[in-house]
Design an enzyme around this catalytic site. Structure first.
Site, PDB file in Angstrom:
ATOM      1  N   GLY A 170      10.895  -8.829   1.672  1.00  0.00           N
ATOM      2  CA  GLY A 170      10.923  -7.280   1.698  1.00  0.00           C
ATOM      3  C   GLY A 170      10.534  -6.961   0.720  1.00  0.00           C
ATOM      4  O   GLY A 170       9.303  -6.685   1.106  1.00  0.00           O
ATOM      5  N   GLY A 171      11.180  -5.998   0.366  1.00  0.00           N
ATOM      6  CA  GLY A 171      11.150  -5.162  -1.430  1.00  0.00           C
ATOM      7  C   GLY A 171       9.865  -5.904  -2.490  1.00  0.00           C
ATOM      8  O   GLY A 171       9.238  -4.533  -2.669  1.00  0.00           O
TER       9      GLY A 171
ATOM     10  N   GLU B 181      18.263  -6.614  10.210  1.00  0.00           N
ATOM     11  CA  GLU B 181      18.238  -5.356  10.190  1.00  0.00           C
ATOM     12  C   GLU B 181      18.290  -4.551  11.828  1.00  0.00           C
ATOM     13  O   GLU B 181      18.664  -4.103  12.128  1.00  0.00           O
ATOM     14  CB  GLU B 181      17.438  -4.628   9.193  1.00  0.00           C
ATOM     15  CG  GLU B 181      17.490  -4.716   8.823  1.00  0.00           C
ATOM     16  CD  GLU B 181      16.859  -4.312   6.667  1.00  0.00           C
ATOM     17  OE1 GLU B 181      15.937  -4.726   7.155  1.00  0.00           O
ATOM     18  OE2 GLU B 181      16.904  -5.157   5.799  1.00  0.00           O
TER      19      GLU B 181
ATOM     20  N   GLY C 249      18.012  -7.637   0.275  1.00  0.00           N
ATOM     21  CA  GLY C 249      17.981  -5.831  -0.470  1.00  0.00           C
ATOM     22  C   GLY C 249      19.530  -5.766  -1.004  1.00  0.00           C
ATOM     23  O   GLY C 249      19.067  -4.490  -1.702  1.00  0.00           O
TER      24      GLY C 249
ATOM     25  N   ASN D  31       7.553  -9.126   4.578  1.00  0.00           N
ATOM     26  CA  ASN D  31       8.073  -8.437   5.865  1.00  0.00           C
ATOM     27  C   ASN D  31       8.551  -6.653   5.135  1.00  0.00           C
ATOM     28  O   ASN D  31       8.841  -5.689   4.357  1.00  0.00           O
ATOM     29  CB  ASN D  31       9.044  -8.252   6.201  1.00  0.00           C
ATOM     30  CG  ASN D  31      10.435  -7.490   7.087  1.00  0.00           C
ATOM     31  OD1 ASN D  31       9.679  -6.484   7.136  1.00  0.00           O
ATOM     32  ND2 ASN D  31      11.676  -7.952   6.853  1.00  0.00           N
ATOM     33  N   TRP D  32       7.009  -5.940   5.755  1.00  0.00           N
ATOM     34  CA  TRP D  32       6.976  -3.823   5.199  1.00  0.00           C
ATOM     35  C   TRP D  32       8.138  -3.555   5.182  1.00  0.00           C
ATOM     36  O   TRP D  32       8.430  -2.351   5.324  1.00  0.00           O
ATOM     37  CB  TRP D  32       5.815  -3.797   5.321  1.00  0.00           C
ATOM     38  CG  TRP D  32       4.713  -4.618   4.576  1.00  0.00           C
ATOM     39  CD1 TRP D  32       4.437  -5.262   3.478  1.00  0.00           C
ATOM     40  CD2 TRP D  32       3.479  -3.713   4.307  1.00  0.00           C
ATOM     41  NE1 TRP D  32       3.555  -5.731   3.214  1.00  0.00           N
ATOM     42  CE2 TRP D  32       2.585  -4.975   3.715  1.00  0.00           C
ATOM     43  CE3 TRP D  32       2.494  -3.155   5.126  1.00  0.00           C
ATOM     44  CZ2 TRP D  32       1.563  -4.630   3.187  1.00  0.00           C
ATOM     45  CZ3 TRP D  32       1.198  -2.626   4.905  1.00  0.00           C
ATOM     46  CH2 TRP D  32       0.723  -3.227   3.870  1.00  0.00           C
ATOM     47  N   LYS D  33       9.064  -3.940   6.191  1.00  0.00           N
ATOM     48  CA  LYS D  33       9.683  -2.520   7.423  1.00  0.00           C
ATOM     49  C   LYS D  33       9.931  -1.614   7.740  1.00  0.00           C
ATOM     50  O   LYS D  33       8.053  -1.055   8.004  1.00  0.00           O
ATOM     51  CB  LYS D  33      11.685  -3.162   6.185  1.00  0.00           C
ATOM     52  CG  LYS D  33      11.345  -4.045   5.908  1.00  0.00           C
ATOM     53  CD  LYS D  33      12.563  -3.537   4.872  1.00  0.00           C
ATOM     54  CE  LYS D  33      13.179  -5.346   5.125  1.00  0.00           C
ATOM     55  NZ  LYS D  33      14.449  -5.598   4.105  1.00  0.00           N
TER      56      LYS D  33
ATOM     57  N   SER E 279      15.821 -10.721  -1.532  1.00  0.00           N
ATOM     58  CA  SER E 279      16.048 -10.288  -2.570  1.00  0.00           C
ATOM     59  C   SER E 279      15.090 -11.462  -2.984  1.00  0.00           C
ATOM     60  O   SER E 279      15.257 -12.127  -4.279  1.00  0.00           O
ATOM     61  CB  SER E 279      17.000 -10.327  -3.757  1.00  0.00           C
ATOM     62  OG  SER E 279      18.018  -8.964  -2.892  1.00  0.00           O
TER      63      SER E 279
ATOM     64  N   GLU F  24      18.525 -15.528   6.443  1.00  0.00           N
ATOM     65  CA  GLU F  24      17.962 -14.880   5.912  1.00  0.00           C
ATOM     66  C   GLU F  24      19.641 -14.575   5.484  1.00  0.00           C
ATOM     67  O   GLU F  24      20.397 -13.420   7.085  1.00  0.00           O
ATOM     68  CB  GLU F  24      17.430 -13.695   6.514  1.00  0.00           C
ATOM     69  CG  GLU F  24      16.077 -13.404   6.132  1.00  0.00           C
ATOM     70  CD  GLU F  24      14.715 -12.354   5.956  1.00  0.00           C
ATOM     71  OE1 GLU F  24      14.602 -12.312   4.866  1.00  0.00           O
ATOM     72  OE2 GLU F  24      16.031 -11.565   6.807  1.00  0.00           O
TER      73      GLU F  24
ATOM     74  N   HIS G  80      15.774 -10.096  13.361  1.00  0.00           N
ATOM     75  CA  HIS G  80      15.887  -9.593  12.250  1.00  0.00           C
ATOM     76  C   HIS G  80      17.191  -9.026  12.297  1.00  0.00           C
ATOM     77  O   HIS G  80      17.352  -8.051  12.893  1.00  0.00           O
ATOM     78  CB  HIS G  80      14.659  -8.916  11.415  1.00  0.00           C
ATOM     79  CG  HIS G  80      14.974  -8.633   9.779  1.00  0.00           C
ATOM     80  ND1 HIS G  80      15.605  -7.300   9.259  1.00  0.00           N
ATOM     81  CD2 HIS G  80      14.406  -9.079   8.775  1.00  0.00           C
ATOM     82  CE1 HIS G  80      15.710  -7.402   8.157  1.00  0.00           C
ATOM     83  NE2 HIS G  80      14.935  -8.742   7.466  1.00  0.00           N
TER      84      HIS G  80
HETATM   85  P1  PGA Z   1      14.315  -8.355   0.291  1.00  0.00           P
HETATM   86  O1  PGA Z   1      14.398  -8.409   2.148  1.00  0.00           O
HETATM   87  O2  PGA Z   1      13.216  -9.308   0.236  1.00  0.00           O
HETATM   88  O3  PGA Z   1      14.160  -6.760   0.683  1.00  0.00           O
HETATM   89  O4  PGA Z   1      15.483  -9.020   0.591  1.00  0.00           O
HETATM   90  C1  PGA Z   1      14.106  -9.547   2.997  1.00  0.00           C
HETATM   91  C2  PGA Z   1      14.320  -8.912   4.778  1.00  0.00           C
HETATM   92  O5  PGA Z   1      14.870  -8.190   4.836  1.00  0.00           O
HETATM   93  O6  PGA Z   1      13.228  -9.707   4.846  1.00  0.00           O
END
Ligand code: PGA
Length: 256
Positions: A237-238, A97, A175, A9-11, A216, A169, A95
């Site tokens: 994500g990251g 977010e 994050g 997930n590159w966001k 994470s 999640e 998601h």
């Molecule tokens: P993260 O994000 O790996 O940076 O914690 C995961 C996500 O939001 O899908």
């Protein structure tokens, strides 16, 4: 046996074509060589078409990070499922977010409409669920996550439920560098995710659906999650923004 699935997930990162191509040119071939896993890259909409050309149909798949449920209409700024068909095979839905700031456009009901619409168009939804820190500390995780799962899958046939991917999640883990423990994630996925699906659609469907953990995840901790019997992969994500994502995927398969 459920096939592992790791999604990136590159966001709101690498959304310029040059940025996205710089990473994809480095990871595409090594990722394609890792066998026994589905790998999905979910970049910003702005680069989906360019990456679709580079990636082709073999190995790595593409996904979008969101979509509207309607096919077309007066929806300024929205992307419809029929715009995505042909560009990608997956779409992240609900998601946290987006749920946090999306209001009625990201309610449980809206998530359900998006899931149904994605399936109708032949896209595979990656449906995100997860509790915040307050609910976690209050011991409300199972009830809350179970409710999100039930709402997201409302009205689906058992066949359709078998086609979705779920991502558990916990919001407090996203994050933050503070992931859930593999055992805790495994437990929540067993009870709240698969348990809820079993109640609504039967044990066989619950046992067939692929469920990821997200929050994470990195190359150092992925093996612990993949060793858990209920966890079929990760939404990352990251740690998906660097070439080291290849190591993460390689270790995911090795730990299975
Ligand atoms: P993260 O994000 O790996 O940076 O914690 C995961 C996500 O939001 O899908």
């Amino acid at each position: 046996m459920r096939r592992p699935i790791v999604a990136a997930n590159w966001k709101m990162h690498l959304g310029r074509v040059d940025q996205a191509l710089a990473l994809v040119r480095r990871i595409r071939l090594p990722l394609g060589r890792v066998e026994g896993v589905d790998v999905v890259l979910c970049p910003p909409f702005t680069v989906l078409a360019s990456l679709a050309e580079v990636i082709g149909s073999k190995g790595v798949a593409l996904g979008a990070q969101n979509m509207h449920w309607d096919d077309h209409g007066a929806q300024t700024g929205e992307i419809s499922p029929s715009m995505l068909v042909g560009l990608c095979r997956y779409v992240i839905i609900g998601h946290s977010e987006r749920r946090a700031s999306g209001g009625s456009a990201e309610s449980d009901g809206a998530v359900n409409r998006k899931v149904i619409s994605a399936l109708t168009h032949g896209l595979t939804p990656i449906i995100c669920v997860g509790e915040d820190a307050a609910r976690n500390e209050a011991g409300e995780t199972d009830v809350f996550v179970g409710g999100q799962v039930r709402a997201a899958l409302d009205g689906l046939s058992a066949d359709d439920v078998g086609r979705v991917v779920l991502a558990y999640e916990p919001i407090w883990a996203i994050g933050t560098g503070r992931s859930a423990t593999p055992a805790a994630a495994n437990r929540t996925i067993a009870l709240a995710v698969r348990g809820t699906i079993a109640l609504g659609f039967g044990e066989a469907v619950a046992g067939a659906v692929r469920v990821q953990y997200g929050g994470s995840v990195n190359a150092q901790n992925i093996a612990g999650f993949m060793a858990m019997p209920e966890i079929d992969g990760a939404l990352v994500g990251g740690a998906s923004l660097q070439p080291e994502f290849v190591d993460l995927v390689t270790r995911a398969v090795a730990a299975r």
